[in-house]
Design an enzyme around this catalytic site. Structure first.
Site, PDB file in Angstrom:
ATOM      1  N   LYS A  84       0.838  -1.155  -0.091  1.00  0.00           N
ATOM      2  CA  LYS A  84       0.435   0.455   0.180  1.00  0.00           C
ATOM      3  C   LYS A  84       0.441   0.942   0.022  1.00  0.00           C
ATOM      4  O   LYS A  84       1.085   2.190   0.982  1.00  0.00           O
ATOM      5  CB  LYS A  84      -1.057  -0.171   1.157  1.00  0.00           C
ATOM      6  CG  LYS A  84      -2.230  -0.889   1.130  1.00  0.00           C
ATOM      7  CD  LYS A  84      -3.451  -0.239   2.672  1.00  0.00           C
ATOM      8  CE  LYS A  84      -4.049   0.736   2.153  1.00  0.00           C
ATOM      9  NZ  LYS A  84      -5.404   0.562   1.478  1.00  0.00           N
TER      10      LYS A  84
HETATM   11  N1  PMP Z   1      -7.198  -3.784  -3.397  1.00  0.00           N
HETATM   12  C1  PMP Z   1      -6.750  -1.608  -2.967  1.00  0.00           C
HETATM   13  C2  PMP Z   1      -6.323  -1.231  -4.150  1.00  0.00           C
HETATM   14  C3  PMP Z   1      -7.344  -1.261  -2.224  1.00  0.00           C
HETATM   15  O1  PMP Z   1      -6.711  -0.096  -1.648  1.00  0.00           O
HETATM   16  C4  PMP Z   1      -7.471  -1.863  -1.017  1.00  0.00           C
HETATM   17  C5  PMP Z   1      -8.201  -1.270   0.248  1.00  0.00           C
HETATM   18  N2  PMP Z   1      -6.727  -1.484   1.327  1.00  0.00           N
HETATM   19  C6  PMP Z   1      -7.978  -3.421  -1.107  1.00  0.00           C
HETATM   20  C7  PMP Z   1      -7.390  -4.198  -2.704  1.00  0.00           C
HETATM   21  C8  PMP Z   1      -8.996  -3.977   0.026  1.00  0.00           C
HETATM   22  O2  PMP Z   1      -7.843  -4.240   0.730  1.00  0.00           O
HETATM   23  P1  PMP Z   1      -8.215  -4.212   2.634  1.00  0.00           P
HETATM   24  O3  PMP Z   1      -9.446  -5.831   2.011  1.00  0.00           O
HETATM   25  O4  PMP Z   1      -7.133  -5.246   3.055  1.00  0.00           O
HETATM   26  O5  PMP Z   1      -8.649  -3.660   2.847  1.00  0.00           O
END
Ligand code: PMP
Length: 322
Positions: free
Chosen positions: A164
């Site tokens: 991220k």
């Molecule tokens: N893909 C992206 C690009 C994201 O920003 C997120 C949000 N964090 C997700 C998938 C989903 O991830 P998570 O379930 O860990 O929040």
């Protein structure tokens, strides 16, 4: 009104005091990484539960490692900071917690290192965390409308797609903006070789013949915590298996069910892609059952999954908010 608290430069401070210089490396070049964690207010328990907060901080550590950033705080320390910031603010509503690791050096130049006396010195890193009330990010009352984005999902050889990284979110931001400008709720991005990757901020699942299908981790997706939560719940609670494989664009159009999932998005049924109605346009049976399970669990209403929920208020809410 009392000001919100944040954690900044090693201390708890009023949020108006948590500011960085315009020369900050991360602000100029996107050299940071972050997490998004949800906290759910349970009125009956008078409690906020942070959902899978440890897993989020584990991913933050992994992002930092991949990006050559140093996060000195341990998982326990990070969890304590998250709990403290939410508790100090005395929220009695659903919240979103945003921790960020960033290159804090005030330096012009792209490199994160410099050479000094034969040694490699890394630019300094810092960490901050704030929290804010947040309702639903995507509509949960009726299925959303998506388009295939003209923006490709970033390839892992361009930027580490499973992290991220803050800079990486320009890709997501362009896709989301394009979708909304064109009247859609969300954009679904494809990989460079034309397979379905994910939404701008969500992982994606389809259902075909009673089986869940989701893109593989090698399709440039974020390793989503909601994604793995739902894979586990589908198997253990519904007896539904998930196949991780490549998905073509046109397979979305003919799917029996389609939904997006993520911390912000939660579980959001998709009723339309590129103006094609998915099945009858309503949330399908597997999607609906997963939504129900998920929302009960995150709100701390399912004792079987209590380990995933970290209580914020150790004393009474009234005491915490004074
Ligand atoms: N893909 C992206 C690009 C994201 O920003 C997120 C949000 N964090 C997700 C998938 C989903 O991830 P998570 O379930 O860990 O929040």
């Amino acid at each position: 009104m009392a000001e919100d608290w944040a954690y900044f430069e090693g201390d708890y401070v009023p949020i108006s005091k948590a500011n960085v210089s315009i020369r900050t490396h991360a602000l100029n070049y996107g050299t940071g990484c972050f997490e998004g964690i949800r906290g759910y207010w349970n009125a009956e328990h008078e409690q906020i539960y942070l959902f899978r907060v440890r897993e989020h901080f584990e991913r933050l550590h992994r992002s930092a490692r991949a990006l050559r950033m140093s996060l000195k705080l341990s998982l326990d320390e990070l969890m304590e900071i998250a709990v403290n910031v939410v508790a100090r603010n005395g929220f009695q509503t659903d919240v979103y917690v945003r921790p960020v690791v960033y290159k804090s050096g005030a330096i012009i130049g792209l490199s994160m290192v410099r050479r000094e006396g034969g040694k490699t010195i890394f630019l300094p890193d810092d960490f901050f965390l704030f929290a804010a009330p947040l309702g639903d990010y995507l509509d949960l009352d009726e299925p959303i409308k998506c388009c295939i984005s003209t923006w490709q999902r970033i390839d892992d050889n361009v930027m580490p797609a499973r992290t991220k990284a803050t800079g990486l979110y320009l890709n997501s931001s362009l896709a989301k903006t394009e979708a909304e400008e064109n009247g859609f709720d969300e954009g679904i991005m494809l990989t460079g070789d034309g397979h379905v990757s994910e939404g701008s901020g969500e992982n994606l699942f389809i259902v075909r013949d009673g089986v869940l299908i989701t893109p593989t981790l090698a399709d440039n997706i974020l390793e989503g915590i909601t994604r793995s939560t739902l894979i586990q719940l589908a198997k253990d609670e519904l007896g539904v298996d998930t196949v991780e494989r490549q998905i073509d664009r046109s397979e979305l159009y003919v799917a029996d069910e389609l939904f997006l999932c993520g911390t912000g998005a939660q579980v959001a049924a998709v009723g339309e892609v590129d103006h094609r109605t998915i099945a009858d346009g309503n949330a399908g049976p597997i999607t609906s059952q997963l939504m129900k399970l998920y929302f009960d669990i995150v709100k701390g209403k399912n004792p079987k999954y209590a380990d995933w929920c970290t209580a914020v208020y150790t004393t009474e809410v009234a005491a915490a908010s004074t």
